[in-house]
Design a protein around this motif. Structure first.
Motif, PDB file in Angstrom:
ATOM      1  N   LEU A 199       0.840  -1.203   0.000  1.00 48.06           N
ATOM      2  CA  LEU A 199       0.000   0.000   0.000  1.00 48.06           C
ATOM      3  C   LEU A 199       0.873   1.250   0.000  1.00 48.06           C
ATOM      4  O   LEU A 199       1.788   1.373   0.810  1.00 48.06           O
ATOM      5  CB  LEU A 199      -0.894   0.030   1.250  1.00 48.06           C
ATOM      6  N   THR A 200       0.560   2.179  -0.911  1.00 46.94           N
ATOM      7  CA  THR A 200       1.214   3.492  -0.875  1.00 46.94           C
ATOM      8  C   THR A 200       0.104   4.512  -1.026  1.00 46.94           C
ATOM      9  O   THR A 200      -1.009   4.178  -1.438  1.00 46.94           O
ATOM     10  CB  THR A 200       2.235   3.674  -2.024  1.00 46.94           C
ATOM     11  N   SER A 201       0.368   5.751  -0.701  1.00 46.91           N
ATOM     12  CA  SER A 201      -0.610   6.834  -0.857  1.00 46.91           C
ATOM     13  C   SER A 201      -1.854   6.613   0.003  1.00 46.91           C
ATOM     14  O   SER A 201      -2.984   6.574  -0.504  1.00 46.91           O
ATOM     15  CB  SER A 201      -0.994   7.003  -2.325  1.00 46.91           C
ATOM     16  N   TYR A 202      -1.654   6.451   1.287  1.00 45.01           N
ATOM     17  CA  TYR A 202      -2.731   6.305   2.262  1.00 45.01           C
ATOM     18  C   TYR A 202      -2.588   7.376   3.343  1.00 45.01           C
ATOM     19  O   TYR A 202      -1.509   7.922   3.554  1.00 45.01           O
ATOM     20  CB  TYR A 202      -2.697   4.913   2.918  1.00 45.01           C
ATOM     21  N   ARG A 203      -3.704   7.657   4.013  1.00 40.41           N
ATOM     22  CA  ARG A 203      -3.689   8.568   5.162  1.00 40.41           C
ATOM     23  C   ARG A 203      -4.313   7.831   6.324  1.00 40.41           C
ATOM     24  O   ARG A 203      -5.041   6.852   6.123  1.00 40.41           O
ATOM     25  CB  ARG A 203      -4.469   9.847   4.842  1.00 40.41           C
ATOM     26  N   PHE A 204      -4.025   8.276   7.527  1.00 43.06           N
ATOM     27  CA  PHE A 204      -4.611   7.594   8.676  1.00 43.06           C
ATOM     28  C   PHE A 204      -4.848   8.564   9.822  1.00 43.06           C
ATOM     29  O   PHE A 204      -4.295   9.663   9.863  1.00 43.06           O
ATOM     30  CB  PHE A 204      -3.739   6.410   9.129  1.00 43.06           C
ATOM     31  N   GLU A 205      -5.729   8.114  10.722  1.00 42.79           N
ATOM     32  CA  GLU A 205      -6.027   8.876  11.933  1.00 42.79           C
ATOM     33  C   GLU A 205      -6.200   7.876  13.057  1.00 42.79           C
ATOM     34  O   GLU A 205      -6.576   6.712  12.799  1.00 42.79           O
ATOM     35  CB  GLU A 205      -7.300   9.704  11.739  1.00 42.79           C
ATOM     36  N   ALA A 206      -5.903   8.307  14.285  1.00 39.69           N
ATOM     37  CA  ALA A 206      -5.995   7.368  15.404  1.00 39.69           C
ATOM     38  C   ALA A 206      -6.270   8.075  16.717  1.00 39.69           C
ATOM     39  O   ALA A 206      -5.932   9.253  16.892  1.00 39.69           O
ATOM     40  CB  ALA A 206      -4.696   6.573  15.521  1.00 39.69           C
ATOM     41  N   ILE A 207      -6.868   7.306  17.635  1.00 38.22           N
ATOM     42  CA  ILE A 207      -7.015   7.720  19.030  1.00 38.22           C
ATOM     43  C   ILE A 207      -6.687   6.521  19.917  1.00 38.22           C
ATOM     44  O   ILE A 207      -6.788   5.378  19.470  1.00 38.22           O
ATOM     45  CB  ILE A 207      -8.427   8.260  19.352  1.00 38.22           C
TER      46      ILE A 207
ATOM     47  N   LEU B 293      -4.038  11.756  16.437  1.00 41.31           N
ATOM     48  CA  LEU B 293      -2.846  11.323  15.704  1.00 41.31           C
ATOM     49  C   LEU B 293      -3.252  11.268  14.239  1.00 41.31           C
ATOM     50  O   LEU B 293      -4.262  10.638  13.901  1.00 41.31           O
ATOM     51  CB  LEU B 293      -2.397   9.954  16.214  1.00 41.31           C
ATOM     52  N   ILE B 294      -2.521  11.976  13.400  1.00 43.66           N
ATOM     53  CA  ILE B 294      -2.815  11.930  11.974  1.00 43.66           C
ATOM     54  C   ILE B 294      -1.515  11.733  11.198  1.00 43.66           C
ATOM     55  O   ILE B 294      -0.447  12.108  11.672  1.00 43.66           O
ATOM     56  CB  ILE B 294      -3.533  13.201  11.462  1.00 43.66           C
ATOM     57  N   GLY B 295      -1.633  11.119  10.033  1.00 47.29           N
ATOM     58  CA  GLY B 295      -0.429  10.900   9.266  1.00 47.29           C
ATOM     59  C   GLY B 295      -0.727  10.355   7.895  1.00 47.29           C
ATOM     60  O   GLY B 295      -1.885  10.199   7.509  1.00 47.29           O
ATOM     61  N   ASN B 296       0.368  10.068   7.161  1.00 44.16           N
ATOM     62  CA  ASN B 296       0.187   9.501   5.835  1.00 44.16           C
ATOM     63  C   ASN B 296       1.308   8.529   5.501  1.00 44.16           C
ATOM     64  O   ASN B 296       2.344   8.491   6.159  1.00 44.16           O
ATOM     65  CB  ASN B 296       0.043  10.606   4.775  1.00 44.16           C
ATOM     66  N   VAL B 297       1.023   7.739   4.483  1.00 40.40           N
ATOM     67  CA  VAL B 297       1.973   6.765   3.952  1.00 40.40           C
ATOM     68  C   VAL B 297       2.201   7.144   2.500  1.00 40.40           C
ATOM     69  O   VAL B 297       1.240   7.242   1.724  1.00 40.40           O
ATOM     70  CB  VAL B 297       1.393   5.338   4.013  1.00 40.40           C
ATOM     71  N   THR B 298       3.442   7.387   2.150  1.00 36.94           N
ATOM     72  CA  THR B 298       3.768   7.760   0.774  1.00 36.94           C
ATOM     73  C   THR B 298       5.056   7.046   0.375  1.00 36.94           C
ATOM     74  O   THR B 298       5.726   6.437   1.207  1.00 36.94           O
ATOM     75  CB  THR B 298       3.988   9.290   0.661  1.00 36.94           C
ATOM     76  N   GLU B 299       5.372   7.175  -0.912  1.00 33.74           N
ATOM     77  CA  GLU B 299       6.630   6.621  -1.391  1.00 33.74           C
ATOM     78  C   GLU B 299       7.613   7.772  -1.481  1.00 33.74           C
ATOM     79  O   GLU B 299       7.308   8.798  -2.080  1.00 33.74           O
ATOM     80  CB  GLU B 299       6.391   6.007  -2.778  1.00 33.74           C
ATOM     81  N   SER B 300       8.769   7.593  -0.846  1.00 34.32           N
ATOM     82  CA  SER B 300       9.771   8.648  -0.841  1.00 34.32           C
ATOM     83  C   SER B 300      11.065   8.109  -1.432  1.00 34.32           C
ATOM     84  O   SER B 300      11.752   7.315  -0.791  1.00 34.32           O
ATOM     85  CB  SER B 300       9.999   9.118   0.599  1.00 34.32           C
ATOM     86  N   ASP B 301      11.352   8.526  -2.666  1.00 35.81           N
ATOM     87  CA  ASP B 301      12.540   8.042  -3.371  1.00 35.81           C
ATOM     88  C   ASP B 301      12.661   6.515  -3.284  1.00 35.81           C
ATOM     89  O   ASP B 301      13.712   5.977  -2.944  1.00 35.81           O
ATOM     90  CB  ASP B 301      13.800   8.753  -2.849  1.00 35.81           C
ATOM     91  N   GLY B 302      11.546   5.835  -3.539  1.00 35.17           N
ATOM     92  CA  GLY B 302      11.531   4.377  -3.595  1.00 35.17           C
ATOM     93  C   GLY B 302      11.294   3.682  -2.263  1.00 35.17           C
ATOM     94  O   GLY B 302      11.097   2.473  -2.223  1.00 35.17           O
ATOM     95  N   GLU B 303      11.310   4.439  -1.166  1.00 32.35           N
ATOM     96  CA  GLU B 303      11.101   3.856   0.157  1.00 32.35           C
ATOM     97  C   GLU B 303       9.704   4.210   0.678  1.00 32.35           C
ATOM     98  O   GLU B 303       9.155   5.240   0.313  1.00 32.35           O
ATOM     99  CB  GLU B 303      12.135   4.415   1.154  1.00 32.35           C
ATOM    100  N   THR B 304       9.165   3.347   1.558  1.00 29.31           N
ATOM    101  CA  THR B 304       7.886   3.650   2.193  1.00 29.31           C
ATOM    102  C   THR B 304       8.127   4.645   3.322  1.00 29.31           C
ATOM    103  O   THR B 304       8.949   4.393   4.203  1.00 29.31           O
ATOM    104  CB  THR B 304       7.261   2.369   2.779  1.00 29.31           C
ATOM    105  N   LYS B 305       7.419   5.775   3.277  1.00 34.39           N
ATOM    106  CA  LYS B 305       7.585   6.810   4.289  1.00 34.39           C
ATOM    107  C   LYS B 305       6.280   6.963   5.068  1.00 34.39           C
ATOM    108  O   LYS B 305       5.219   7.172   4.490  1.00 34.39           O
ATOM    109  CB  LYS B 305       7.959   8.123   3.593  1.00 34.39           C
TER     110      LYS B 305
END
Ligand code: ZN
Length: 146
Positions: free
Chosen positions: A37-45, A77-89
């Motif tokens: 999975l790439t290009s996701y966002r998330f939230e948490a409590i 808590l909020i954040g995202n998952v992206t691809e950064s120069d080939g790595e999962t960030k």
């Protein structure tokens, strides 16, 4: 950690439930990497027994670390998952509530769950990638990337 896929709606996504001893950033990274999975966002409590927050120093191009060595509520808590120069960030910010009702906040470097953390993970709906920005030293989102 337990998880469930959101299948009853037209939107895709996941609910993750972390438990005592889980470290949130490594668990999210492991979950998304296993599924590609790439290009996701998330939230948490939920709550942490300890955490490390960061504050980015633009001159030093590094994070000042602010350890939180006490039980805190994960207020947001909020954040995202992206691809950064080939790595999962995994990029995450959090507001953590103390027992006296005041709060810490910042860029999350570590978060150790106790007793639970409830996370909703949803797709961006488009590919989002990052590239290292020389001026800031940060991997910034590049909307012009193919
Ligand atoms: Zn950040």
């Amino acid at each position: 950690m337990e998880w469930k896929e959101l299948k009853e709606t037209k939107e895709e996504g996941y609910i993750l439930v972390l438990e005592t001893g889980d470290e949130v950033l490594s668990k999210i990274k492991e979950f998304v990497k296993e599924r590609g999975l790439t290009s996701y966002r998330f939230e948490a409590i939920g709550a942490f027994e300890r955490a490390v927050l960061g504050f980015y120093d633009l001159e030093k191009k590094d994070y000042k670390k602010n350890p939180v060595n006490e039980q805190v509520e994960v207020v947001s808590l909020i954040g995202n998952v992206t691809e950064s120069d080939g790595e999962t960030k995994v990029h995450t910010h959090a507001v953590l509530g103390k027992s006296d009702g005041t709060a810490y906040g910042g860029h999350l470097l570590e978060g150790h769950v106790k007793p639970t953390l409830e996370i909703l993970v949803k797709p961006y709906g488009t590919k989002v990638v990052r590239h290292k920005d020389e001026k800031t030293g940060l991997p910034l989102i590049d909307l012009g990337a193919p």
